[in-house]
Design an enzyme around this catalytic site. Structure first.
Site, PDB file in Angstrom:
ATOM      1  N   PHE A  92       7.406 -14.070 -29.356  1.00  0.00           N
ATOM      2  CA  PHE A  92       8.127 -12.819 -29.081  1.00  0.00           C
ATOM      3  C   PHE A  92       8.318 -12.384 -27.155  1.00  0.00           C
ATOM      4  O   PHE A  92       9.684 -11.845 -27.745  1.00  0.00           O
ATOM      5  CB  PHE A  92       7.099 -11.719 -29.841  1.00  0.00           C
ATOM      6  CG  PHE A  92       7.267 -10.520 -29.610  1.00  0.00           C
ATOM      7  CD1 PHE A  92       8.711  -9.840 -30.034  1.00  0.00           C
ATOM      8  CD2 PHE A  92       7.227  -9.542 -28.828  1.00  0.00           C
ATOM      9  CE1 PHE A  92       9.195  -8.560 -29.394  1.00  0.00           C
ATOM     10  CE2 PHE A  92       7.590  -7.924 -28.169  1.00  0.00           C
ATOM     11  CZ  PHE A  92       8.365  -7.515 -28.926  1.00  0.00           C
TER      12      PHE A  92
ATOM     13  N   TYR B 127      13.032   1.940 -11.244  1.00  0.00           N
ATOM     14  CA  TYR B 127      14.134   2.856 -12.421  1.00  0.00           C
ATOM     15  C   TYR B 127      13.865   1.744 -13.604  1.00  0.00           C
ATOM     16  O   TYR B 127      13.446   2.013 -14.743  1.00  0.00           O
ATOM     17  CB  TYR B 127      15.224   2.564 -11.750  1.00  0.00           C
ATOM     18  CG  TYR B 127      16.816   2.606 -13.049  1.00  0.00           C
ATOM     19  CD1 TYR B 127      16.532   3.484 -13.589  1.00  0.00           C
ATOM     20  CD2 TYR B 127      17.100   1.729 -13.609  1.00  0.00           C
ATOM     21  CE1 TYR B 127      17.670   4.249 -14.963  1.00  0.00           C
ATOM     22  CE2 TYR B 127      17.528   1.628 -14.428  1.00  0.00           C
ATOM     23  CZ  TYR B 127      18.179   2.760 -15.551  1.00  0.00           C
ATOM     24  OH  TYR B 127      18.326   3.091 -16.871  1.00  0.00           O
TER      25      TYR B 127
ATOM     26  N   ARG C 160      27.573   4.827 -14.515  1.00  0.00           N
ATOM     27  CA  ARG C 160      26.856   4.180 -14.585  1.00  0.00           C
ATOM     28  C   ARG C 160      26.813   3.425 -13.680  1.00  0.00           C
ATOM     29  O   ARG C 160      26.685   2.323 -13.333  1.00  0.00           O
ATOM     30  CB  ARG C 160      25.943   3.807 -15.612  1.00  0.00           C
ATOM     31  CG  ARG C 160      26.589   5.180 -16.588  1.00  0.00           C
ATOM     32  CD  ARG C 160      25.930   4.358 -17.718  1.00  0.00           C
ATOM     33  NE  ARG C 160      24.057   5.034 -17.714  1.00  0.00           N
ATOM     34  CZ  ARG C 160      23.484   5.277 -18.157  1.00  0.00           C
ATOM     35  NH1 ARG C 160      23.508   4.915 -19.640  1.00  0.00           N
ATOM     36  NH2 ARG C 160      21.938   5.852 -17.894  1.00  0.00           N
TER      37      ARG C 160
ATOM     38  N   ARG D 118      24.296  -8.497 -15.514  1.00  0.00           N
ATOM     39  CA  ARG D 118      25.428  -9.142 -16.260  1.00  0.00           C
ATOM     40  C   ARG D 118      26.462  -7.857 -16.508  1.00  0.00           C
ATOM     41  O   ARG D 118      27.623  -8.027 -16.637  1.00  0.00           O
ATOM     42  CB  ARG D 118      24.595  -9.403 -17.683  1.00  0.00           C
ATOM     43  CG  ARG D 118      25.459 -10.589 -18.691  1.00  0.00           C
ATOM     44  CD  ARG D 118      24.960 -10.513 -20.498  1.00  0.00           C
ATOM     45  NE  ARG D 118      24.548  -9.175 -20.108  1.00  0.00           N
ATOM     46  CZ  ARG D 118      23.654  -8.971 -21.236  1.00  0.00           C
ATOM     47  NH1 ARG D 118      22.605  -9.982 -21.855  1.00  0.00           N
ATOM     48  NH2 ARG D 118      23.308  -8.067 -21.578  1.00  0.00           N
TER      49      ARG D 118
END
Lengths: 338, 434
Positions: B295, B178, B235, B225
């Site tokens: 980044f 997933y 969910r 979290r």
């Protein structure tokens, strides 16, 4: 290829595991040489003798037509007699080498120790085999193990003999007489709540079966072509952990959890240890708490074992947690039986 | 700003960082010529749809910035379709599976999202994203379309999967899969974009496993979290294989009496994420371009800081636990090279070690995971201990004490001045009564 194996020190802690692994995989020619006999198996020949006596060991090698030797013999490193260390670790190893050369033994694997690079106070941080021997060794045990290792590595190539040295760190396992009992003693004395240092120093350990397995790999792989011969290898469980974490894991096997933890800075530990050493110097008693123990608990001591991984194909069989469980089981059983 | 400063009151080095970040921000936001309306709109969408990514994307070098921005918006568009429970599956499935073709259709828009879908406007005006997508180099387009294809099909499979819809993620393997679809693929796509831009070596695009794990580390941290947020909208991303050892229903952790189990399960989840840390460091160690490095690294250091904060923290089950803004900013400012990032990982792994205890079912496994981070640093950056941070790490206690003494002094001065004043006034008042 069928070898005639000789395990020197085959009744000792590591040696016995090596013997059992060889029996388990169906080796038919196994001989053990040791100063005492503790195990009596039908399938192995046993020679009782003194390593520092050349004839004892050379006789055994000649009669059994030995082709591969795993030399694990050494007096325990907390032993008192300095002379014994020199006799066994250096003179004894010399005798083994000379006999190997004389009778055309092909392979010699020597159980060295990670402490051969330890000077007693420097940190060992991810140390690999490029690290030199210290100028001054911490004690006679380390010094004689290093001397023995050097002799073995220098003998590589003599009369076709291939050699290597394994340097395990912190061997422990079921019925070991050095590591686990020490941890249990701290627990019995109710001292588990004291922590010296911040527990941010990482330490390596080696479960005995992994150590034995490395010996088997070494004796199997030893050859000129694959760059395994004439080399030393650090052997550990490959998972350094904070020092006090391993202690607490061992205590947890006995369902013992420190109710709270009192942390002392290592500088404080050194002061107390110095006083304790002074007191024991005056009274003549063995000090229970020493500066060495403070250093042992507060400095990094772990190794990079990639050389063993890459050249010997070593990967630990039993992880640290499982190793601790297995090591504590016999003690737990004896407690339950009493 | 004021609340952030207040939260950091016991961490004055964060206050310094907050002020630095606010006033000394070095590079200005790149100015887009006003005639490029579609591009301007795309960057507006970027700022609206992403809280965390907008800033870091805009700091990227010119060669790569637009491609990453469009990549992000395309995936956000996909996500907005997947997320919307008001779209029936018969309609949703082809939309998801064909999205990689849709992005080549000039002028395509979509206004069938439910009114509550927060990013519905993006799809309403999706033609501007498509316009900019088609303006990218062909090689960039191919990478973006390829990832949109894989992700769209992955999402469609999940949308149709009855067991997943009923129970959520089942096994640890499913969990990794997933996370691969929703985050790992993003990492893989980004590596390809970096290589394609020429700013990174071509080999980086081939590091698909490391790129995947970069995504997994972030996604797993978010999933841990966001336990509460996700549970409230029903969910369930925590794999059943993990929580079923502790409770019969994932929501039970919130009930009184389950605190110990909840914290034990939490450490199993954290261990699951923490194990990816060395591979993430390996990936970042391969990055050469400074803007790409920041980044990549900024979300990673946020993740390790978050894991350290969540470990043993029962509040995860009753509120949203987040790192302080000041801490975030301090971390952002530090993310300049691999030594800084490695030291941040080491710092938080030691925070975890200090919280660890032998009653935790994962006690030793967490110790080992922390040891692996340390050993990675010493093996790959052997001179790390002699590396001194370019940004001096401020001693929080010293600054706090100086600040405290100064403010005490100021308070006393004020008091002294006011006292004079009061006495005078007081006398006046008394006079009146006389």
């Amino acid at each position: 290829m069928v070898e005639n194996y000789l395990i020197i020190g085959g009744d000792g802690f590591v040696g016995r595991w090596v013997v059992e692994m060889l029996i388990k995989r169906g080796e038919t020619s196994i001989t053990v040489f040791d100063i005492v006999q503790r195990y009596f198996d039908k399938e192995i020949k046993h020679y009782q003798g003194d390593l520092s006596n050349y004839d004892d060991i050379s006789d055994c090698i000649e009669k059994e037509n030995i082709t591969a030797i795993i030399h694990t013999a050494s007096p325990p490193h907390d032993g008192k007699s300095e002379g014994l260390f020199w006799e066994v670790n250096v003179e004894g190893t010399k005798n083994v080498i000379e006999a190997c050369v004389k009778f055309g033994v092909k392979k010699l694997v020597y159980t060295s120790s990670s402490s051969v690079v330890y000077d007693g106070y420097s940190e060992l941080i991810n140390t690999d085999e490029t690290a030199p021997y210290p100028e001054k060794h911490m004690n006679v045990y380390n010094e004689t193990k290093a001397a023995g290792e050097k002799l073995v590595l220098e003998a590589n190539g003599r009369n076709g003999l291939l050699t290597c040295a394994l340097r395990p760190c912190g061997i422990f396992g079921p019925n070991d007489r050095q590591a686990i009992p020490g941890f249990i003693k701290v627990m019995e004395q109710g001292q588990t709540k004291f922590q010296i240092g911040n527990n941010e120093n990482f330490v390596d350990w080696t479960y005995v079966e992994n150590c034995a397995y490395a010996h088997i790999l070494a004796v199997d792989k030893l050859s000129v072509e694959n760059q395994t011969a004439g080399e030393a290898y650090f052997i550990t469980n490959g998972t350094p952990v904070p020092f006090w974490d391993l202690c607490r894991l061992i205590w947890a096997q006995f369902n013992h959890y420190p109710p709270y933890i009192l942390k002392f800075p290592s500088s404080f530990g050194f002061v107390i240890a110095s006083l304790a050493e002074l007191a024991s110097y005056i009274t003549g008693k063995e000090p229970g708490f020493t500066r060495f123990r403070v250093r042992f608990a507060t400095t990094n001591r772990y190794f990079n074992i990639n050389k063993a991984r890459n050249r010997l194909g070593y990967e630990p069989l039993v992880d640290l947690e499982e190793g601790v469980k297995r090591a504590c089981q016999p003690v737990l059983n004896s407690l339950n039986n009493n | 700003m004021a609340t952030s400063l207040f939260q950091s009151i016991f961490h004055p080095s964060e206050i310094v960082a907050l002020i630095q970040y606010k006033f000394l921000k070095s590079s200005p936001i790149h100015v887009i010529p006003p005639e490029q309306k579609a591009k301007i709109r795309c960057y507006e969408f970027l700022n609206k749809t992403s809280r965390s990514f907008a800033a870091v994307i805009q700091e990227l070098d010119d060669e790569i910035r637009d491609a990453v921005c469009i990549f992000y918006l395309v995936l956000r568009g996909l996500d907005t379709i997947e997320d919307d429970m008001s779209i029936p599956i018969e309609k949703k499935e082809p939309l998801l599976r064909d999205f990689h073709k849709t992005i080549y259709k000039k002028g395509w828009t979509f206004d069938e999202n439910g009114p509550d879908e927060k990013d519905r406007q993006l799809l309403v005006e999706f033609d501007v994203v498509i316009e900019e997508f088609l303006g990218l180099r062909k090689k960039f387009q191919n990478v973006i379309a390829d990832i949109a294809d894989k992700m769209g099909n992955g999402m469609a499979d999940y949308a149709k999967d009855a067991a997943y819809n009923k129970y959520g993620v089942m096994t640890n393997k499913d969990f990794d899969l997933y996370c691969h679809y929703v985050a790992g693929l993003v990492g893989i796509g980004l590596s390809s974009l970096f290589s394609t831009s020429g700013l990174e070596k071509p080999e980086l695009a081939k590091e698909t496993e490391l790129s995947n794990l970069m995504g997994l580390f972030l996604q797993k941290t978010n999933i841990i979290r966001d336990y509460l947020e996700d549970l409230l909208v029903n969910r369930r991303f925590w794999p059943k294989e993990i929580w079923t050892k502790y409770v019969d229903d994932l929501a039970d952790f919130r009930k009184p009496g389950y605190e110990k189990k909840a914290v034990d399960c939490l450490s199993t989840m954290i261990l699951n994420a923490l194990q990816h840390a060395p591979e993430c460091l390996t990936y970042m160690n391969k990055i050469q371009n400074k803007s790409i490095f920041s980044f990549c690294a900024i979300p990673q250091v946020m993740a390790i800081a978050t894991l350290a904060l969540l470990f043993k923290n029962y509040n995860v089950y009753h509120s949203v636990v987040k790192i302080r803004k000041g801490e975030t900013v301090k971390l952002i400012l530090k993310c300049t090279n691999i030594y800084e990032v490695a030291n941040i990982f080491r710092y938080y792994s030691k925070v975890i070690i200090q919280k660890n205890d032998s009653k935790d079912p994962n006690f030793m496994k967490i110790s080992v995971a922390c040891g692996k981070i340390e050993q990675w640093c010493q093996t790959n950056l052997p001179d790390i201990d002699s590396y001194s941070s370019s940004q001096q790490d401020n001693n929080d206690i010293v600054i706090f004490l100086i600040g405290f003494i100064l403010s005490a002094f100021a308070a006393y001065l004020l008091y002294y001045v006011n006292q004079e004043h009061l006495d005078y006034k007081g006398r006046e008042t008394l006079d009146v009564f006389d």
